[in-house]
Scaffold this active site. Structure first.
Site, mmCIF file in Angstrom:
data_model
loop_
_atom_site.group_PDB
_atom_site.id
_atom_site.type_symbol
_atom_site.label_atom_id
_atom_site.label_comp_id
_atom_site.label_asym_id
_atom_site.label_seq_id
_atom_site.Cartn_x
_atom_site.Cartn_y
_atom_site.Cartn_z
ATOM 1 N N SER A 1 -11.054 -1.437 2.711
ATOM 2 C CA SER A 1 -10.306 -1.707 3.959
ATOM 3 C C SER A 1 -10.005 -0.284 4.508
ATOM 4 O O SER A 1 -9.306 0.368 3.971
ATOM 5 C CB SER A 1 -8.898 -2.289 3.602
ATOM 6 O OG SER A 1 -9.159 -3.701 3.340
ATOM 7 N N GLU B 1 -5.434 3.295 6.008
ATOM 8 C CA GLU B 1 -5.301 3.217 4.402
ATOM 9 C C GLU B 1 -5.907 4.219 3.688
ATOM 10 O O GLU B 1 -5.380 4.890 2.821
ATOM 11 C CB GLU B 1 -5.417 1.786 4.096
ATOM 12 C CG GLU B 1 -5.304 1.849 2.434
ATOM 13 C CD GLU B 1 -6.095 0.427 2.034
ATOM 14 O OE1 GLU B 1 -5.744 -0.661 2.281
ATOM 15 O OE2 GLU B 1 -7.034 0.530 1.189
ATOM 16 N N ARG C 1 0.669 -1.255 -0.008
ATOM 17 C CA ARG C 1 0.058 -0.184 -0.070
ATOM 18 C C ARG C 1 1.015 1.350 -0.018
ATOM 19 O O ARG C 1 0.436 2.325 0.740
ATOM 20 C CB ARG C 1 -0.954 -0.056 1.171
ATOM 21 C CG ARG C 1 -1.978 -1.123 1.353
ATOM 22 C CD ARG C 1 -2.985 -1.083 0.166
ATOM 23 N NE ARG C 1 -3.957 -2.076 0.204
ATOM 24 C CZ ARG C 1 -4.019 -3.367 -0.159
ATOM 25 N NH1 ARG C 1 -2.835 -3.750 -1.072
ATOM 26 N NH2 ARG C 1 -5.076 -4.200 0.060
HETATM 27 P P1 FAD Z 1 -9.256 8.203 -5.320
HETATM 28 O O1 FAD Z 1 -9.990 7.815 -4.115
HETATM 29 O O2 FAD Z 1 -10.197 9.201 -5.889
HETATM 30 O O3 FAD Z 1 -7.905 8.808 -5.060
HETATM 31 C C1 FAD Z 1 -7.222 8.350 -3.860
HETATM 32 C C2 FAD Z 1 -5.807 9.237 -3.717
HETATM 33 O O4 FAD Z 1 -5.100 9.333 -5.182
HETATM 34 C C3 FAD Z 1 -6.269 10.718 -3.640
HETATM 35 O O5 FAD Z 1 -5.202 11.289 -2.665
HETATM 36 C C4 FAD Z 1 -6.234 11.523 -5.083
HETATM 37 O O6 FAD Z 1 -6.203 12.921 -4.803
HETATM 38 C C5 FAD Z 1 -5.191 10.940 -5.447
HETATM 39 N N1 FAD Z 1 -5.175 10.653 -7.080
HETATM 40 C C6 FAD Z 1 -6.462 9.956 -7.587
HETATM 41 N N2 FAD Z 1 -6.123 10.018 -8.976
HETATM 42 C C7 FAD Z 1 -4.856 10.628 -9.497
HETATM 43 C C8 FAD Z 1 -4.271 11.134 -10.394
HETATM 44 N N3 FAD Z 1 -4.419 10.613 -11.637
HETATM 45 N N4 FAD Z 1 -2.958 11.671 -10.104
HETATM 46 C C9 FAD Z 1 -2.548 11.981 -8.921
HETATM 47 N N5 FAD Z 1 -3.120 11.638 -7.910
HETATM 48 C C10 FAD Z 1 -4.383 11.049 -8.019
HETATM 49 N N6 FAD Z 1 -7.535 -1.277 -2.443
HETATM 50 C C11 FAD Z 1 -6.771 -2.393 -2.740
HETATM 51 O O7 FAD Z 1 -5.654 -1.830 -2.712
HETATM 52 N N7 FAD Z 1 -7.305 -3.510 -2.787
HETATM 53 C C12 FAD Z 1 -8.566 -3.971 -2.510
HETATM 54 O O8 FAD Z 1 -9.052 -5.128 -2.748
HETATM 55 C C13 FAD Z 1 -9.497 -3.075 -2.204
HETATM 56 N N8 FAD Z 1 -10.747 -3.033 -2.419
HETATM 57 C C14 FAD Z 1 -11.558 -2.057 -2.191
HETATM 58 C C15 FAD Z 1 -13.110 -2.263 -2.072
HETATM 59 C C16 FAD Z 1 -13.992 -1.290 -2.012
HETATM 60 C C17 FAD Z 1 -15.461 -1.564 -1.677
HETATM 61 C C18 FAD Z 1 -13.494 -0.071 -2.058
HETATM 62 C C19 FAD Z 1 -14.619 1.227 -1.728
HETATM 63 C C20 FAD Z 1 -12.115 0.373 -1.975
HETATM 64 C C21 FAD Z 1 -11.453 -0.701 -2.163
HETATM 65 N N9 FAD Z 1 -9.882 -0.403 -2.381
HETATM 66 C C22 FAD Z 1 -8.889 -1.476 -2.317
HETATM 67 C C23 FAD Z 1 -9.326 0.976 -2.442
HETATM 68 C C24 FAD Z 1 -9.483 1.718 -3.749
HETATM 69 O O9 FAD Z 1 -10.144 0.818 -4.787
HETATM 70 C C25 FAD Z 1 -8.104 1.921 -4.375
HETATM 71 O O10 FAD Z 1 -7.227 2.386 -3.648
HETATM 72 C C26 FAD Z 1 -8.243 2.644 -5.835
HETATM 73 O O11 FAD Z 1 -6.971 2.465 -6.233
HETATM 74 C C27 FAD Z 1 -8.681 3.921 -5.609
HETATM 75 O O12 FAD Z 1 -8.822 4.493 -6.829
HETATM 76 P P2 FAD Z 1 -9.773 5.951 -7.042
HETATM 77 O O13 FAD Z 1 -9.555 6.334 -8.454
HETATM 78 O O14 FAD Z 1 -11.128 5.858 -6.408
HETATM 79 O O15 FAD Z 1 -8.854 7.047 -6.107
HETATM 80 N N1 EPU Z 2 -10.841 -11.425 9.561
HETATM 81 C C1 EPU Z 2 -11.586 -11.834 10.670
HETATM 82 N N2 EPU Z 2 -12.499 -10.825 10.921
HETATM 83 C C2 EPU Z 2 -13.052 -9.761 10.289
HETATM 84 C C3 EPU Z 2 -12.141 -9.656 9.053
HETATM 85 C C4 EPU Z 2 -11.168 -10.607 8.861
HETATM 86 O O1 EPU Z 2 -11.306 -12.641 11.422
HETATM 87 O O2 EPU Z 2 -14.078 -9.314 10.450
HETATM 88 C C5 EPU Z 2 -9.733 -12.602 9.403
HETATM 89 C C6 EPU Z 2 -10.045 -13.456 7.965
HETATM 90 O O3 EPU Z 2 -10.733 -14.664 8.735
HETATM 91 C C7 EPU Z 2 -8.866 -13.648 7.434
HETATM 92 C C8 EPU Z 2 -7.940 -12.359 7.889
HETATM 93 O O4 EPU Z 2 -8.656 -11.814 8.972
HETATM 94 O O5 EPU Z 2 -8.190 -14.868 8.405
HETATM 95 C C9 EPU Z 2 -7.814 -11.520 6.708
HETATM 96 O O6 EPU Z 2 -9.106 -11.280 6.052
HETATM 97 P P1 EPU Z 2 -9.377 -10.876 4.583
HETATM 98 O O7 EPU Z 2 -9.056 -12.248 3.689
HETATM 99 O O8 EPU Z 2 -10.764 -10.690 4.499
HETATM 100 O O9 EPU Z 2 -8.301 -9.622 4.204
HETATM 101 P P2 EPU Z 2 -7.922 -8.445 4.762
HETATM 102 O O10 EPU Z 2 -6.595 -8.698 5.233
HETATM 103 O O11 EPU Z 2 -9.133 -7.931 5.588
HETATM 104 C C10 EPU Z 2 -6.874 -7.685 2.640
HETATM 105 C C11 EPU Z 2 -6.712 -6.266 1.728
HETATM 106 C C12 EPU Z 2 -8.114 -6.176 0.975
HETATM 107 C C13 EPU Z 2 -7.920 -7.252 -0.094
HETATM 108 C C14 EPU Z 2 -8.081 -8.491 0.607
HETATM 109 C C15 EPU Z 2 -8.029 -9.812 -0.281
HETATM 110 C C16 EPU Z 2 -5.751 -4.800 3.460
HETATM 111 C C17 EPU Z 2 -5.579 -3.521 4.263
HETATM 112 N N3 EPU Z 2 -6.605 -5.395 2.787
HETATM 113 O O12 EPU Z 2 -7.994 -7.508 3.461
HETATM 114 O O13 EPU Z 2 -7.717 -4.739 0.305
HETATM 115 O O14 EPU Z 2 -8.919 -7.058 -0.861
HETATM 116 O O15 EPU Z 2 -6.894 -8.706 1.785
HETATM 117 O O16 EPU Z 2 -6.546 -9.798 -0.790
HETATM 118 O O17 EPU Z 2 -4.474 -5.197 2.912
HETATM 119 C C18 EPU Z 2 -8.479 -2.574 0.551
HETATM 120 O O18 EPU Z 2 -7.144 -2.329 0.481
HETATM 121 O O19 EPU Z 2 -9.315 -1.549 0.599
HETATM 122 C C19 EPU Z 2 -8.811 -4.057 0.358
HETATM 123 C C20 EPU Z 2 -10.041 -4.296 0.643
#
Ligand code: FAD
Ligand code: EPU
Length: 348
Positions: free
Chosen positions: A235, A331, A165
């Site tokens: 997250s 995050e 991240r």
């Molecule tokens: P924004 O939220 O619009 O921007 C984020 C930051 O970047 C801000 O500071 C903004 O000013 C800056 N920025 C945006 N675009 C630009 C640009 N073109 N140039 C310079 N700066 C810029 N993240 C994960 O890593 N793994 C996951 O599994 C994951 N799951 C998610 C699930 C859900 C339901 C949600 C809501 C979010 C999740 N995220 C996850 C977080 C998110 O999707 C990522 O961080 C994504 O890359 C953000 O993209 P965005 O376009 O919405 O950025």
């Molecule tokens: N867990 C619990 N209780 C909960 C949630 C999780 O016990 O309420 C336990 C799960 O059972 C598992 C462990 O925690 O053993 C990890 O949980 P999970 O697999 O759901 O993944 P996570 O670590 O919570 C991370 C990323 C996610 C990404 C998933 C899948 C971060 C901060 N988050 O979540 O990214 O989608 O793994 O790879 O690294 C995001 O960054 O926004 C995001 C959604």
């Protein structure tokens, strides 16, 4: 049309927490020239500017007292050599649609990163990752514009300094730089990544990228709330990486603690598990709550304010620190009235 002045100042539809906040002006830009022109116009008029993708990693604590530029730079170009596919993708393309599009072309490699909201150009910023794959492993280059000079340059994968991240875009290239295009390099000799959870059920010899995509979408849909139903930013905290001694202390008390050993001997702990152990699932402050299926996700129950989410995040962080002696770090990026707010400080 290279720029569109959005006919609202409400930021509610432009970020996934869907909080009731406004900006002074919201402008959607579809070329790099328009992006620069709008940025210059606003900054020369003394206005604050925020570049936004799809607002899926943002917490607005207040109205934003400036102009928001929505990155809508589109276009996907595909080329190949004997060994690789190369995708050059406009920063404003939707990430999940890009994943689907690549699979439709018969190209594997992005399937583990299905259903992550946001723009392609935002993916490098926090080095998006899920289900055993991080953006870093797909990245060929990131194209950046220095908004002050108009200079456009490419950073190699190494220059992006990716980490968990983490990237150079949170530091050296954070202010007055915009990501306008990304380059992905996907080996034609596709190899499945099956080391995460239910993906291990697949036979690596026979599985297809499409099967992995479908499974990832199913798992994510079961665990993570749909932002259109309950606003959220995924997250809320990063998974903390703790020294071995701290892990051993926690392991002694909780023999079933899930954990991920790191190359340097430290151990990554799931913040969701730590929060869950504090019995915080469903806990609410104002309109903000801890998601009942995934404790790492804070949600807008419908009428939350940024201050509610802030108060909840602060409470969660304190509870985890008190119970486990472990500090968890946000995050999500926090925005205040006049710019980014240090999420570390305000949730302490
Ligand atoms: P924004 O939220 O619009 O921007 C984020 C930051 O970047 C801000 O500071 C903004 O000013 C800056 N920025 C945006 N675009 C630009 C640009 N073109 N140039 C310079 N700066 C810029 N993240 C994960 O890593 N793994 C996951 O599994 C994951 N799951 C998610 C699930 C859900 C339901 C949600 C809501 C979010 C999740 N995220 C996850 C977080 C998110 O999707 C990522 O961080 C994504 O890359 C953000 O993209 P965005 O376009 O919405 O950025
Ligand atoms: N867990 C619990 N209780 C909960 C949630 C999780 O016990 O309420 C336990 C799960 O059972 C598992 C462990 O925690 O053993 C990890 O949980 P999970 O697999 O759901 O993944 P996570 O670590 O919570 C991370 C990323 C996610 C990404 C998933 C899948 C971060 C901060 N988050 O979540 O990214 O989608 O793994 O790879 O690294 C995001 O960054 O926004 C995001 C959604």
């Amino acid at each position: 049309m290279n720029r569109t002045c959005v006919m609202t100042t409400s930021l509610t539809p432009f970020h996934t927490f869907h909080l009731p906040v406004n900006a002074r002006k919201i402008i959607s830009v579809s070329t790099k020239e328009a992006l620069r022109d709008e940025w210059l116009l606003a900054t020369q008029a003394g206005e604050l500017v925020l570049i936004l993708g799809q607002g899926s990693n943002m917490l607005f604590l207040d109205d934003f007292d400036g102009t928001v530029l929505l990155n809508r730079l589109l276009g996907i170009a595909l080329s190949e050599n004997d060994d690789f596919y190369f995708l050059h993708v406009g920063g404003g393309e939707n990430w999940h649609q890009l994943v689907e599009w690549s699979l439709d072309q018969g190209i594997g490699g992005l399937e583990n990163l299905a259903l992550i909201p946001g723009c392609a150009g935002s993916a490098p910023i926090q080095n998006i990752g899920a289900y055993g794959v991080e953006f870093e492993s797909l990245c060929d280059f990131v194209e950046v514009m220095d908004l002050r000079s108009g200079e456009v340059f490419q950073l190699s994968r190494e220059a992006c300094q990716f980490g968990y991240r983490e990237s150079v875009f949170k530091h050296q290239y954070r202010d007055h730089f915009a990501i306008i295009r990304i380059g992905l390099k996907l080996p034609k000799a596709w190899k499945p990544v099956l080391n995460y959870g239910s993906l291990a059920q697949f036979d690596p010899e026979n599985v297809t990228p499409r099967q992995i995509f479908t499974e990832v979408c199913a798992v994510r849909s079961a665990k993570l709330p749909n932002p259109n139903e309950f606003g959220n930013a995924g997250s809320f905290f990063k998974n903390p990486i703790v020294p071995l001694a701290d892990f051993q202390r926690i392991l002694a008390a909780y023999p079933n603690v899930p954990h991920y050993p790191q190359a340097d001997g430290s151990v990554k702990l799931p913040a969701g598990w730590l929060i869950d152990q504090c019995q915080l699932k469903g806990f609410q402050i104002g309109g903000a709550g801890v998601h009942t299926q995934q404790a790492l996700v804070l949600i807008n129950k419908g009428d939350a304010t940024g201050q509610d989410v802030l108060a909840l995040a602060t409470h969660v962080r304190r509870q985890v620190r008190e119970k486990f002696g472990v500090d968890i770090h946000p995050e999500v990026r926090f925005m205040g009235k006049v710019g980014e707010v240090d999420s570390e400080q305000v949730t302490r």
